[in-house]
Design an enzyme around this catalytic site. Structure first.
Site, PDB file in Angstrom:
ATOM      1  N   GLY A   9     -28.389  -8.269  -0.390  1.00  0.00           N
ATOM      2  CA  GLY A   9     -28.111  -7.197   0.582  1.00  0.00           C
ATOM      3  C   GLY A   9     -28.594  -5.848   0.097  1.00  0.00           C
ATOM      4  O   GLY A   9     -28.128  -4.806   0.568  1.00  0.00           O
TER       5      GLY A   9
ATOM      6  N   THR B 202     -31.251  -4.233   0.593  1.00  0.00           N
ATOM      7  CA  THR B 202     -32.028  -3.382   1.503  1.00  0.00           C
ATOM      8  C   THR B 202     -31.140  -2.815   2.617  1.00  0.00           C
ATOM      9  O   THR B 202     -31.638  -2.147   3.511  1.00  0.00           O
ATOM     10  CB  THR B 202     -33.190  -4.180   2.148  1.00  0.00           C
ATOM     11  OG1 THR B 202     -32.627  -5.167   3.026  1.00  0.00           O
ATOM     12  CG2 THR B 202     -34.050  -4.867   1.107  1.00  0.00           C
ATOM     13  N   GLY B 203     -29.846  -3.101   2.550  1.00  0.00           N
ATOM     14  CA  GLY B 203     -28.932  -2.647   3.602  1.00  0.00           C
ATOM     15  C   GLY B 203     -28.413  -1.240   3.353  1.00  0.00           C
ATOM     16  O   GLY B 203     -28.848  -0.553   2.413  1.00  0.00           O
TER      17      GLY B 203
ATOM     18  N   ILE C 268     -25.497   0.173   2.220  1.00  0.00           N
ATOM     19  CA  ILE C 268     -24.959   0.538   0.900  1.00  0.00           C
ATOM     20  C   ILE C 268     -25.818  -0.061  -0.207  1.00  0.00           C
ATOM     21  O   ILE C 268     -25.926   0.514  -1.300  1.00  0.00           O
ATOM     22  CB  ILE C 268     -23.466   0.138   0.744  1.00  0.00           C
ATOM     23  CG1 ILE C 268     -22.816   0.939  -0.392  1.00  0.00           C
ATOM     24  CG2 ILE C 268     -23.276  -1.359   0.531  1.00  0.00           C
ATOM     25  CD1 ILE C 268     -22.834   2.415  -0.270  1.00  0.00           C
ATOM     26  N   GLY C 269     -26.465  -1.205   0.087  1.00  0.00           N
ATOM     27  CA  GLY C 269     -27.306  -1.858  -0.928  1.00  0.00           C
ATOM     28  C   GLY C 269     -28.355  -0.919  -1.505  1.00  0.00           C
ATOM     29  O   GLY C 269     -28.616  -0.920  -2.709  1.00  0.00           O
TER      30      GLY C 269
ATOM     31  N   LYS D 199     -13.081 -10.852   4.696  1.00  0.00           N
ATOM     32  CA  LYS D 199     -13.033 -10.486   3.262  1.00  0.00           C
ATOM     33  C   LYS D 199     -11.805 -11.093   2.594  1.00  0.00           C
ATOM     34  O   LYS D 199     -11.845 -11.465   1.420  1.00  0.00           O
ATOM     35  CB  LYS D 199     -13.067  -8.964   3.087  1.00  0.00           C
ATOM     36  CG  LYS D 199     -14.431  -8.350   3.417  1.00  0.00           C
ATOM     37  CD  LYS D 199     -14.458  -6.853   3.157  1.00  0.00           C
ATOM     38  CE  LYS D 199     -15.821  -6.269   3.522  1.00  0.00           C
ATOM     39  NZ  LYS D 199     -15.881  -4.821   3.358  1.00  0.00           N
TER      40      LYS D 199
ATOM     41  N   ARG E  48     -11.627 -13.413  -0.801  1.00  0.00           N
ATOM     42  CA  ARG E  48     -10.689 -13.211  -1.927  1.00  0.00           C
ATOM     43  C   ARG E  48      -9.825 -14.454  -2.130  1.00  0.00           C
ATOM     44  O   ARG E  48      -9.517 -14.832  -3.257  1.00  0.00           O
ATOM     45  CB  ARG E  48      -9.790 -11.995  -1.678  1.00  0.00           C
ATOM     46  CG  ARG E  48     -10.506 -10.667  -1.871  1.00  0.00           C
ATOM     47  CD  ARG E  48      -9.486  -9.575  -2.108  1.00  0.00           C
ATOM     48  NE  ARG E  48     -10.108  -8.256  -2.067  1.00  0.00           N
ATOM     49  CZ  ARG E  48      -9.482  -7.129  -2.398  1.00  0.00           C
ATOM     50  NH1 ARG E  48      -8.221  -7.160  -2.771  1.00  0.00           N
ATOM     51  NH2 ARG E  48     -10.107  -5.975  -2.334  1.00  0.00           N
TER      52      ARG E  48
HETATM   53  N1  LIG Z   1     -16.673   2.069   3.267  1.00  0.00           N
HETATM   54  C1  LIG Z   1     -17.298   2.189   4.413  1.00  0.00           C
HETATM   55  O1  LIG Z   1     -17.174   3.235   5.109  1.00  0.00           O
HETATM   56  C2  LIG Z   1     -18.216   1.093   4.877  1.00  0.00           C
HETATM   57  C3  LIG Z   1     -19.056   1.300   5.974  1.00  0.00           C
HETATM   58  C4  LIG Z   1     -19.932   0.269   6.341  1.00  0.00           C
HETATM   59  C5  LIG Z   1     -19.947  -0.918   5.631  1.00  0.00           C
HETATM   60  N2  LIG Z   1     -19.093  -1.099   4.582  1.00  0.00           N
HETATM   61  C6  LIG Z   1     -19.084  -2.368   3.821  1.00  0.00           C
HETATM   62  O2  LIG Z   1     -20.243  -2.415   2.991  1.00  0.00           O
HETATM   63  C7  LIG Z   1     -20.687  -3.770   2.860  1.00  0.00           C
HETATM   64  C8  LIG Z   1     -22.174  -3.848   3.215  1.00  0.00           C
HETATM   65  O3  LIG Z   1     -22.329  -3.410   4.555  1.00  0.00           O
HETATM   66  P1  LIG Z   1     -23.664  -2.686   5.046  1.00  0.00           P
HETATM   67  O4  LIG Z   1     -23.316  -1.975   6.318  1.00  0.00           O
HETATM   68  O5  LIG Z   1     -24.246  -1.898   3.923  1.00  0.00           O
HETATM   69  O6  LIG Z   1     -24.554  -3.949   5.355  1.00  0.00           O
HETATM   70  P2  LIG Z   1     -25.846  -4.064   6.295  1.00  0.00           P
HETATM   71  O7  LIG Z   1     -26.708  -2.876   6.096  1.00  0.00           O
HETATM   72  O8  LIG Z   1     -25.422  -4.379   7.684  1.00  0.00           O
HETATM   73  O9  LIG Z   1     -26.519  -5.391   5.732  1.00  0.00           O
HETATM   74  C9  LIG Z   1     -26.695  -5.607   4.347  1.00  0.00           C
HETATM   75  C10 LIG Z   1     -27.520  -6.831   4.099  1.00  0.00           C
HETATM   76  O10 LIG Z   1     -26.935  -7.979   4.685  1.00  0.00           O
HETATM   77  C11 LIG Z   1     -27.950  -8.924   4.845  1.00  0.00           C
HETATM   78  N3  LIG Z   1     -27.861  -9.542   6.192  1.00  0.00           N
HETATM   79  C12 LIG Z   1     -27.536  -9.004   7.346  1.00  0.00           C
HETATM   80  N4  LIG Z   1     -27.575  -9.938   8.342  1.00  0.00           N
HETATM   81  C13 LIG Z   1     -27.953 -11.068   7.772  1.00  0.00           C
HETATM   82  C14 LIG Z   1     -28.170 -12.365   8.244  1.00  0.00           C
HETATM   83  N5  LIG Z   1     -27.977 -12.682   9.537  1.00  0.00           N
HETATM   84  N6  LIG Z   1     -28.558 -13.282   7.368  1.00  0.00           N
HETATM   85  C15 LIG Z   1     -28.704 -12.971   6.077  1.00  0.00           C
HETATM   86  N7  LIG Z   1     -28.512 -11.746   5.572  1.00  0.00           N
HETATM   87  C16 LIG Z   1     -28.141 -10.799   6.408  1.00  0.00           C
HETATM   88  C17 LIG Z   1     -29.287  -8.237   4.787  1.00  0.00           C
HETATM   89  O11 LIG Z   1     -29.973  -8.725   3.668  1.00  0.00           O
HETATM   90  P3  LIG Z   1     -31.590  -8.769   3.577  1.00  0.00           P
HETATM   91  O12 LIG Z   1     -31.898  -7.687   2.584  1.00  0.00           O
HETATM   92  O13 LIG Z   1     -31.880 -10.122   3.098  1.00  0.00           O
HETATM   93  O14 LIG Z   1     -32.140  -8.515   4.935  1.00  0.00           O
HETATM   94  C18 LIG Z   1     -28.902  -6.771   4.694  1.00  0.00           C
HETATM   95  O15 LIG Z   1     -29.713  -6.037   3.829  1.00  0.00           O
HETATM   96  C19 LIG Z   1     -19.800  -4.602   3.779  1.00  0.00           C
HETATM   97  O16 LIG Z   1     -18.833  -5.255   3.012  1.00  0.00           O
HETATM   98  C20 LIG Z   1     -19.173  -3.594   4.710  1.00  0.00           C
HETATM   99  O17 LIG Z   1     -17.884  -3.973   5.173  1.00  0.00           O
HETATM  100  C21 LIG Z   1     -18.249  -0.102   4.182  1.00  0.00           C
END
Ligand SMILES: NC(=O)c1ccc[n+]([C@@H]2O[C@H](COP(=O)([O-])OP(=O)(O)OC[C@H]3O[C@@H](n4cnc5c(N)ncnc54)[C@H](OP(=O)(O)O)[C@@H]3O)[C@@H](O)[C@H]2O)c1
Length: 310
Positions: free
Chosen positions: A9, A11-12, A14-15, A131, A135
């Site tokens: 993840g 490229t996402g 937070i990633g 989640k 856990r």
């Molecule tokens: N604290 C906060 O305010 C907050 C806000 C938003 C999110 N979060 C948390 O942060 C974490 C990451 O969320 P994010 O929003 O950063 O994630 P995101 O940008 O939606 O996605 C992260 C990665 O998930 C993989 N992914 C998405 N759909 C997929 C699919 N159908 N099949 C395989 N891989 C897939 C992708 O990997 P590839 O690189 O392979 O494409 C993508 O880079 C989560 O646990 C979320 O709950 C927290």
């Protein structure tokens, strides 16, 4: 022996911040890699080139393909997962495979948010369910593999940003100089900037004993909506229009959104949890325990938000 880290993840949202902090500290790591879908790699050539130039290995594969995952795990000892909400449950297989791969020592599941085991109401909150299953799997099935849950609270960029599309859910509009505050305006909330989330991950990896088999509560600063507003007014040099969404109204909007099965329902629930004090703890945060001692300030976060909206 220096750690070898693979990030899912990466490229996402937070990633990208996680990998940026890992790259900044690359001298501390023997290997850094990302695991991503080939479609993602093909669609982000500039970012992929930047990663390669920074010494990051690119491993392509499908998180749902066991052979791809086992191959990717070869030669690494730390797995960081930052997969998005629709892939949370797939982590159970990632963890099962990590457990049976002796060289993988520690797994960081995709948490990076609100503490899903905060209090008595937490097990029933709809956005927490997947989640919690992850856990639960770790608690009941994992014997050897270590884990760390990085509990960051809301990202400052989101909480003090323009909002998520429904102004009633709170937000700060720099162009219009308008703020909608959740709650009374004096309810405390702990926030973390996304660069700090990356830095805290690095600190957790570099302090393996302090971060072993637990939820780490980390954040950048604790503030209130009124303090955020005051900082915006100071940095923009003028008074803003202010309105409030009191907790009762937030609860009502949340119920309506869930009943109508709207995607923004999750956003309302999280705003309600944060407004109720779901980011505040009766014990000190873990920043110091993992050596994460230079977090961003509210002033830093507001300055960034103004730049983003300008
Ligand atoms: N604290 C906060 O305010 C907050 C806000 C938003 C999110 N979060 C948390 O942060 C974490 C990451 O969320 P994010 O929003 O950063 O994630 P995101 O940008 O939606 O996605 C992260 C990665 O998930 C993989 N992914 C998405 N759909 C997929 C699919 N159908 N099949 C395989 N891989 C897939 C992708 O990997 P590839 O690189 O392979 O494409 C993508 O880079 C989560 O646990 C979320 O709950 C927290």
């Amino acid at each position: 022996m220096a750690d070898k880290v693979i990030v899912f993840g990466a490229t996402g949202t937070i990633g990208k911040f996680l990998i940026a902090s890992l790259i900044q500290n690359s001298k501390s790591f023997e290997r850094l890699a990302i695991f991503a879908r080939s479609s993602t790699i093909d669609s982000k050539p500039e970012y992929v080139q930047f990663l390669k130039d920074s010494g990051v290995e690119i491993i392509t594969g499908d998180v749902r393909n066991e052979a791809d995952v086992l191959k990717a795990y070869e030669g690494f000892n730390i797995v960081v997962s930052a997969v998005g909400r629709n892939v949370i449950l797939d982590q159970i297989d990632l963890i099962r495979l990590a457990e049976k791969t002796p060289n993988i020592k520690r797994f960081f599941p995709s948490e990076f948010g609100t503490d899903i085991e905060f209090g008595p109401k937490s097990p029933n909150e709809k956005p927490h369910q997947l989640k919690l299953k992850v856990r639960g799997y770790i608690k009941n099935e994992v014997k050897r593999l270590e884990h760390t849950y990085l509990v960051t609270g809301p990202y400052a960029e989101f909480y003090i940003g323009k909002g998520f599309g429904d102004q009633k859910a709170g937000g700060f509009d720099v162009q219009a100089k308008k703020a909608v505050l959740c709650g009374t305006g004096d309810d405390k909330v702990a926030l973390m900037t996304m660069p700090d989330v990356g830095d805290a991950l690095v600190s957790a990896i570099l302090h393996p004993e302090a971060s072993k088999n637990r939820a780490l509560i980390v954040n950048s600063f604790t503030t209130t909506p009124h303090e955020i507003l005051a900082e915006y007014e100071k940095q923009t040099g003028s008074k803003w229009d202010v309105s409030y969404t009191l907790l009762d109204e937030l609860v009502h909007l949340e119920e309506q959104a869930w009943n109508a099965e709207e995607p923004r329902a999750t956003g309302f629930t999280l705003r309600r949890v944060w407004t109720e004090g779901g980011t505040l703890y009766d014990r000190p945060r873990d920043n110091e325990a993992i050596g994460f001692t230079t977090p961003d300030s509210l002033a830093d976060a507001v300055a960034t938000a103004i730049k983003v909206q300008s």
